[in-house]
Design an enzyme around this catalytic site. Structure first.
Site, PDB file in Angstrom:
ATOM      1  N   PHE A   1     -14.077   3.417   3.628  1.00  0.00           N
ATOM      2  CA  PHE A   1     -12.984   2.672   3.052  1.00  0.00           C
ATOM      3  C   PHE A   1     -12.627   3.279   1.795  1.00  0.00           C
ATOM      4  O   PHE A   1     -13.446   3.516   0.917  1.00  0.00           O
ATOM      5  CB  PHE A   1     -13.609   1.085   2.461  1.00  0.00           C
ATOM      6  CG  PHE A   1     -12.550   0.305   2.152  1.00  0.00           C
ATOM      7  CD1 PHE A   1     -11.641  -0.336   3.207  1.00  0.00           C
ATOM      8  CD2 PHE A   1     -12.213   0.023   1.157  1.00  0.00           C
ATOM      9  CE1 PHE A   1     -10.380  -1.182   3.040  1.00  0.00           C
ATOM     10  CE2 PHE A   1     -11.089  -0.719   0.400  1.00  0.00           C
ATOM     11  CZ  PHE A   1     -10.364  -1.491   1.609  1.00  0.00           C
ATOM     12  N   VAL A   2     -11.257   3.525   1.487  1.00  0.00           N
ATOM     13  CA  VAL A   2     -10.791   4.554   0.526  1.00  0.00           C
ATOM     14  C   VAL A   2      -9.808   3.591  -0.299  1.00  0.00           C
ATOM     15  O   VAL A   2      -9.212   2.664   0.156  1.00  0.00           O
ATOM     16  CB  VAL A   2     -10.008   5.773   1.000  1.00  0.00           C
ATOM     17  CG1 VAL A   2     -11.109   6.443   1.700  1.00  0.00           C
ATOM     18  CG2 VAL A   2      -8.838   5.459   1.772  1.00  0.00           C
TER      19      VAL A   2
ATOM     20  N   GLU B   1       3.705   4.152   6.083  1.00  0.00           N
ATOM     21  CA  GLU B   1       2.370   3.356   5.673  1.00  0.00           C
ATOM     22  C   GLU B   1       1.301   4.338   4.768  1.00  0.00           C
ATOM     23  O   GLU B   1       1.390   5.260   4.857  1.00  0.00           O
ATOM     24  CB  GLU B   1       1.771   3.151   7.125  1.00  0.00           C
ATOM     25  CG  GLU B   1       1.767   1.906   7.852  1.00  0.00           C
ATOM     26  CD  GLU B   1       1.045   0.800   7.105  1.00  0.00           C
ATOM     27  OE1 GLU B   1       0.795   0.866   5.898  1.00  0.00           O
ATOM     28  OE2 GLU B   1       0.578  -0.127   7.739  1.00  0.00           O
ATOM     29  N   ASP B   2       0.600   3.467   4.133  1.00  0.00           N
ATOM     30  CA  ASP B   2      -0.523   4.051   3.524  1.00  0.00           C
ATOM     31  C   ASP B   2      -1.456   4.640   4.462  1.00  0.00           C
ATOM     32  O   ASP B   2      -1.819   5.974   4.314  1.00  0.00           O
ATOM     33  CB  ASP B   2      -1.115   3.066   2.367  1.00  0.00           C
ATOM     34  CG  ASP B   2      -1.604   1.829   3.094  1.00  0.00           C
ATOM     35  OD1 ASP B   2      -1.283   1.582   4.268  1.00  0.00           O
ATOM     36  OD2 ASP B   2      -1.833   0.835   2.091  1.00  0.00           O
TER      37      ASP B   2
ATOM     38  N   ARG C   1      -5.068   0.358  -6.822  1.00  0.00           N
ATOM     39  CA  ARG C   1      -3.802   1.030  -6.264  1.00  0.00           C
ATOM     40  C   ARG C   1      -3.138   1.892  -7.143  1.00  0.00           C
ATOM     41  O   ARG C   1      -2.348   2.974  -6.705  1.00  0.00           O
ATOM     42  CB  ARG C   1      -2.901  -0.171  -6.090  1.00  0.00           C
ATOM     43  CG  ARG C   1      -2.942  -1.187  -5.010  1.00  0.00           C
ATOM     44  CD  ARG C   1      -1.735  -2.045  -4.604  1.00  0.00           C
ATOM     45  NE  ARG C   1      -1.991  -2.972  -4.046  1.00  0.00           N
ATOM     46  CZ  ARG C   1      -2.227  -3.209  -2.670  1.00  0.00           C
ATOM     47  NH1 ARG C   1      -2.147  -2.092  -1.809  1.00  0.00           N
ATOM     48  NH2 ARG C   1      -2.355  -4.330  -2.098  1.00  0.00           N
TER      49      ARG C   1
ATOM     50  N   ASP D   1      -5.280   2.633  10.437  1.00  0.00           N
ATOM     51  CA  ASP D   1      -6.586   2.601  10.709  1.00  0.00           C
ATOM     52  C   ASP D   1      -6.746   1.976  12.196  1.00  0.00           C
ATOM     53  O   ASP D   1      -6.933   2.799  13.087  1.00  0.00           O
ATOM     54  CB  ASP D   1      -7.190   1.060   9.759  1.00  0.00           C
ATOM     55  CG  ASP D   1      -8.500   1.050   9.531  1.00  0.00           C
ATOM     56  OD1 ASP D   1      -9.318   2.060   9.889  1.00  0.00           O
ATOM     57  OD2 ASP D   1      -8.812  -0.196   9.554  1.00  0.00           O
TER      58      ASP D   1
ATOM     59  N   LYS E   1      -6.659   7.470  10.095  1.00  0.00           N
ATOM     60  CA  LYS E   1      -8.170   7.200  10.310  1.00  0.00           C
ATOM     61  C   LYS E   1      -8.378   6.997  11.709  1.00  0.00           C
ATOM     62  O   LYS E   1      -8.711   5.925  12.339  1.00  0.00           O
ATOM     63  CB  LYS E   1      -8.527   5.849   9.577  1.00  0.00           C
ATOM     64  CG  LYS E   1      -9.819   6.118   8.627  1.00  0.00           C
ATOM     65  CD  LYS E   1     -10.334   4.696   8.254  1.00  0.00           C
ATOM     66  CE  LYS E   1     -10.331   4.403   6.791  1.00  0.00           C
ATOM     67  NZ  LYS E   1     -10.959   3.466   6.539  1.00  0.00           N
TER      68      LYS E   1
ATOM     69  N   GLY F   1       0.972  -1.247   0.020  1.00  0.00           N
ATOM     70  CA  GLY F   1       0.070  -0.207  -0.151  1.00  0.00           C
ATOM     71  C   GLY F   1       0.718   1.307   0.035  1.00  0.00           C
ATOM     72  O   GLY F   1       0.543   2.277  -0.526  1.00  0.00           O
TER      73      GLY F   1
ATOM     74  N   ASP G   1      -5.614  -0.309  -1.925  1.00  0.00           N
ATOM     75  CA  ASP G   1      -6.332  -1.257  -2.655  1.00  0.00           C
ATOM     76  C   ASP G   1      -7.764  -1.487  -2.067  1.00  0.00           C
ATOM     77  O   ASP G   1      -8.123  -1.691  -0.991  1.00  0.00           O
ATOM     78  CB  ASP G   1      -5.543  -2.525  -2.881  1.00  0.00           C
ATOM     79  CG  ASP G   1      -5.580  -3.600  -1.696  1.00  0.00           C
ATOM     80  OD1 ASP G   1      -5.295  -2.928  -0.701  1.00  0.00           O
ATOM     81  OD2 ASP G   1      -5.824  -4.559  -1.909  1.00  0.00           O
TER      82      ASP G   1
END
Ligand code: IMP
Ligand code: MG
Length: 195
Positions: free
Chosen positions: A163-164, A105-106, A176, A109, A137, A50, A170
């Site tokens: 959820f993005v 990190e992407d 992606r 969460d 998030k 990610g 992804d």
């Protein structure tokens, strides 16, 4: 852009390519200033898959010597919910003992992935551990992870509780490559039955 997004199954765009570029440049300046002050070398560790676009855009704008490596951390299940039990499935090549590590990190969460990585890097003897995430998030956080050795938390944007996908992120390994970040249309994952 809007119709392209609609074609890709995106309900709404949260951040455009231009907005992302501006924000990533700001985060990179902050990170570069902090790394420049360190006496010891820094290792930037991207979390595959990610973080690949964020990592690439970020390190190109951090104009100080540093090492770049990747880890893969996976949770069981591949839908819109992680299992909460991540493990490192592909490890680092670079030795991080005695070094300042920045985890890239992407999205943070629940915090499980970052928490698992911090423990992993600590075991390897990292001198400090910072986390630089493109999205944060906080509404979904369940793990209150602790940074190590005066490490800092950097984030690109605070993400709403949706959820993005896009810019590395992804759904079932797709989306992606979108240059922007958007919220998927619900029908794009309505077939999902588990996790
Ligand atoms: P955490 O362990 O719950 O903090 O989740 C971390 C990982 O779950 C991230 O690195 C992403 O790979 C994935 N993830 C969490 N939320 C999203 C999202 O909204 N879209 C895509 N991937 C996500
Ligand atoms: Mg990830």
């Amino acid at each position: 852009m809007v119709s392209e997004a609609a074609n890709a199954g995106i309900d709404r765009v949260l951040w455009t390519e231009a907005e992302i570029a501006t924000r990533v440049a700001d985060v990179a300046s902050e990170l570069a200033a902090d790394i420049r002050r360190l006496a010891e070398p820094a290792v930037v560790v991207g979390v595959a898959t990610g973080a690949f676009l964020f990592l690439a855009d970020l390190v190109r704008r951090v104009d100080v010597p540093l090492a770049v490596d990747l880890v893969r951390v996976e949770s069981y299940g591949d839908g819109t919910e992680s299992s909460g039990r991540p493990r490192v499935t592909a490890d680092l090549k670079v030795d991080v003992a005695g070094k300042h590590v920045v985890v890239v990190e992407d999205i943070v969460d629940t915090g499980n992935t970052v928490s698992c990585l911090i423990a992993h890097l600590q075991k390897k003897g990292a001198l400090s551990i910072s986390v630089c995430t493109f999205l944060d998030k906080p509404a979904r956080r369940t793990v209150d992870f602790q940074l190590v050795g005066g490490g800092k938390f950097y984030r690109g944007f605070e993400c709403p509780d949706s959820f993005v996908v896009g810019y590395g992120m992804d759904y079932a390994e797709l989306y992606r490559n979108l240059p922007y970040v958007g919220v998927l249309k619900p029908e794009m994952y309505s077939k999902k039955t588990d996790n």
